[in-house]
Design a protein around this motif. Structure first.
Motif, PDB file in Angstrom:
ATOM      1  N   UNK A   9       1.513  14.361  10.718  1.00  0.00           N
ATOM      2  CA  UNK A   9       1.828  13.814   9.400  1.00  0.00           C
ATOM      3  C   UNK A   9       0.977  14.537   8.362  1.00  0.00           C
ATOM      4  N   UNK A  10       1.617  15.023   7.304  1.00  0.00           N
ATOM      5  CA  UNK A  10       0.940  15.830   6.290  1.00  0.00           C
ATOM      6  C   UNK A  10       1.193  15.226   4.921  1.00  0.00           C
ATOM      7  N   UNK A  11       0.143  14.837   4.226  1.00  0.00           N
ATOM      8  CA  UNK A  11       0.307  14.363   2.854  1.00  0.00           C
ATOM      9  C   UNK A  11       0.346  15.563   1.913  1.00  0.00           C
ATOM     10  N   UNK A  12       0.982  15.368   0.761  1.00  0.00           N
ATOM     11  CA  UNK A  12       1.122  16.470  -0.185  1.00  0.00           C
ATOM     12  C   UNK A  12       1.997  17.577   0.352  1.00  0.00           C
ATOM     13  N   UNK A  13       3.005  17.217   1.176  1.00  0.00           N
ATOM     14  CA  UNK A  13       3.813  18.213   1.872  1.00  0.00           C
ATOM     15  C   UNK A  13       4.938  18.791   1.021  1.00  0.00           C
ATOM     16  N   UNK A  68       0.456   0.281  -2.752  1.00  0.00           N
ATOM     17  CA  UNK A  68       1.661  -0.305  -2.158  1.00  0.00           C
ATOM     18  C   UNK A  68       2.495   0.779  -1.478  1.00  0.00           C
ATOM     19  N   UNK A  69       2.580   1.954  -2.089  1.00  0.00           N
ATOM     20  CA  UNK A  69       3.307   3.065  -1.508  1.00  0.00           C
ATOM     21  C   UNK A  69       2.618   3.556  -0.242  1.00  0.00           C
ATOM     22  N   UNK A  70       1.303   3.616  -0.270  1.00  0.00           N
ATOM     23  CA  UNK A  70       0.533   4.019   0.904  1.00  0.00           C
ATOM     24  C   UNK A  70       0.772   3.062   2.058  1.00  0.00           C
ATOM     25  N   UNK A  71       0.722   1.762   1.762  1.00  0.00           N
ATOM     26  CA  UNK A  71       0.921   0.748   2.805  1.00  0.00           C
ATOM     27  C   UNK A  71       2.314   0.851   3.416  1.00  0.00           C
ATOM     28  N   UNK A  72       3.317   1.053   2.574  1.00  0.00           N
ATOM     29  CA  UNK A  72       4.682   1.157   3.069  1.00  0.00           C
ATOM     30  C   UNK A  72       4.855   2.378   3.976  1.00  0.00           C
ATOM     31  N   UNK A  73       4.274   3.505   3.571  1.00  0.00           N
ATOM     32  CA  UNK A  73       4.366   4.720   4.378  1.00  0.00           C
ATOM     33  C   UNK A  73       3.652   4.537   5.718  1.00  0.00           C
ATOM     34  N   UNK A  74       2.460   3.955   5.678  1.00  0.00           N
ATOM     35  CA  UNK A  74       1.695   3.763   6.911  1.00  0.00           C
ATOM     36  C   UNK A  74       2.393   2.798   7.854  1.00  0.00           C
ATOM     37  N   UNK A  75       2.948   1.729   7.311  1.00  0.00           N
ATOM     38  CA  UNK A  75       3.673   0.760   8.150  1.00  0.00           C
ATOM     39  C   UNK A  75       4.878   1.422   8.820  1.00  0.00           C
ATOM     40  N   UNK A  81       6.578   5.879  14.618  1.00  0.00           N
ATOM     41  CA  UNK A  81       5.954   7.096  15.150  1.00  0.00           C
ATOM     42  C   UNK A  81       4.625   6.771  15.819  1.00  0.00           C
ATOM     43  N   UNK A  82       4.687   5.922  16.818  1.00  0.00           N
ATOM     44  CA  UNK A  82       3.480   5.580  17.566  1.00  0.00           C
ATOM     45  C   UNK A  82       2.906   6.742  18.342  1.00  0.00           C
ATOM     46  N   UNK A 127      -5.490   3.059  13.966  1.00  0.00           N
ATOM     47  CA  UNK A 127      -5.106   2.446  15.246  1.00  0.00           C
ATOM     48  C   UNK A 127      -4.051   3.245  15.997  1.00  0.00           C
ATOM     49  N   UNK A 128      -3.140   3.876  15.267  1.00  0.00           N
ATOM     50  CA  UNK A 128      -2.122   4.708  15.904  1.00  0.00           C
ATOM     51  C   UNK A 128      -2.778   5.917  16.557  1.00  0.00           C
TER      52      UNK A 128
END
Length: 246
Positions: A9-13, A68-75, A81-82, A127-128
């Motif tokens: 997973x890459x942020x700023x992609x 909120x956007x961060x939380x949604x993406x992480x969830x 994608x475990x 945790x993942x």
């Protein structure tokens, strides 16, 4: 450790270094998840990867400046994608110029994306990563975050944000020693944005030339493919005739 088949997973992609890393990671047989805040740029990266590999990567909306956007993406990643092997924190907002010329909103966006958003995403995905036999948490900091480096055009807000990000990486390294998660980072100097689709990507550079995204991408992949008993904790990448230390 091989790169083939590892999910990253890459942020700023959507642009710059994050996009270049996603493209080359896919070329190496990795499975990239593209995180970013601008749908159009993420779509462009997706199309390049699909055209080069025949595989269409997943795009996940993630504005690091908004929790909120961060939380949604992480969830979403945790649920779908475990098998995530690698998180690369590459996204942040940059600003140059005089500090007093920045608005309060711009300062907040720089700090929130670089520090708060990065930390929140990392916390939610730990945790993942910890559930995997071997995982990597890699952060693209900047020479702007080093105490001995000159600003060289970066704003005071960006320098402060990167210094905080550097402190976070160092603290998390200590906290996660002994776990399955390897914490690493790079500290690039000034970079010329060049994508793997451009002719400049393959051009040989001389001692007077700037770093390009290729130099940093190759360093990141070198770090990530080290065997599980090896950790390159941090790597400063600067051109031979430096702008930051003179």
């Amino acid at each position: 450790m091989g790169l083939q088949g590892r999910k990253i997973a890459i942020t700023g992609a959507g642009r710059g270094l994050g996009a270049a890393l996603a493209i080359i990671a896919a070329d190496h047989g990795m499975v990239p998840l593209l995180l970013g805040r601008t749908p159009g740029t993420l779509t462009a990266t997706t199309q390049i990867i699909e055209g080069r590999t025949g595989r269409r990567p997943e795009v996940i909306a993630c504005d690091l400046a908004h929790l909120a956007s961060v939380a949604e993406a992480a969830d979403h990643i945790a649920a779908r994608h475990g098998n995530l092997d690698i998180l690369v924190n590459s996204g942040s907002q940059w600003a140059g110029g005089a500090f007093e010329a920045l608005t309060d909103e711009k300062i907040a966006a720089i700090i929130d994306s670089t520090v708060t958003g990065t930390m929140a995403l990392t916390r939610r995905l730990l945790p993942v990563l910890r559930a995997r036999p071997h995982a990597d948490l890699h952060t693209v900091v900047s020479m702007s975050g080093l105490p001995y480096a000159r600003m060289r055009g970066s704003s005071a807000a960006f320098v402060a944000a990167k210094a905080a990000q550097s402190g976070f990486v160092q603290a998390l390294t200590e906290e996660l020693i002994g776990t399955s998660v390897r914490v690493t980072s790079v500290y690039p100097g000034l970079i010329e944005d060049v994508l793997p689709t451009e002719a400049a990507w393959d051009e040989e550079r001389g001692a007077n030339d700037m770093l390009s995204d290729r130099n940093v991408v190759e360093a990141i992949l070198y770090i990530l493919k080290q065997p599980s008993n090896v950790a390159i904790r941090s790597l400063v990448i600067e051109r031979a005739r430096t702008e930051f230390l003179g």
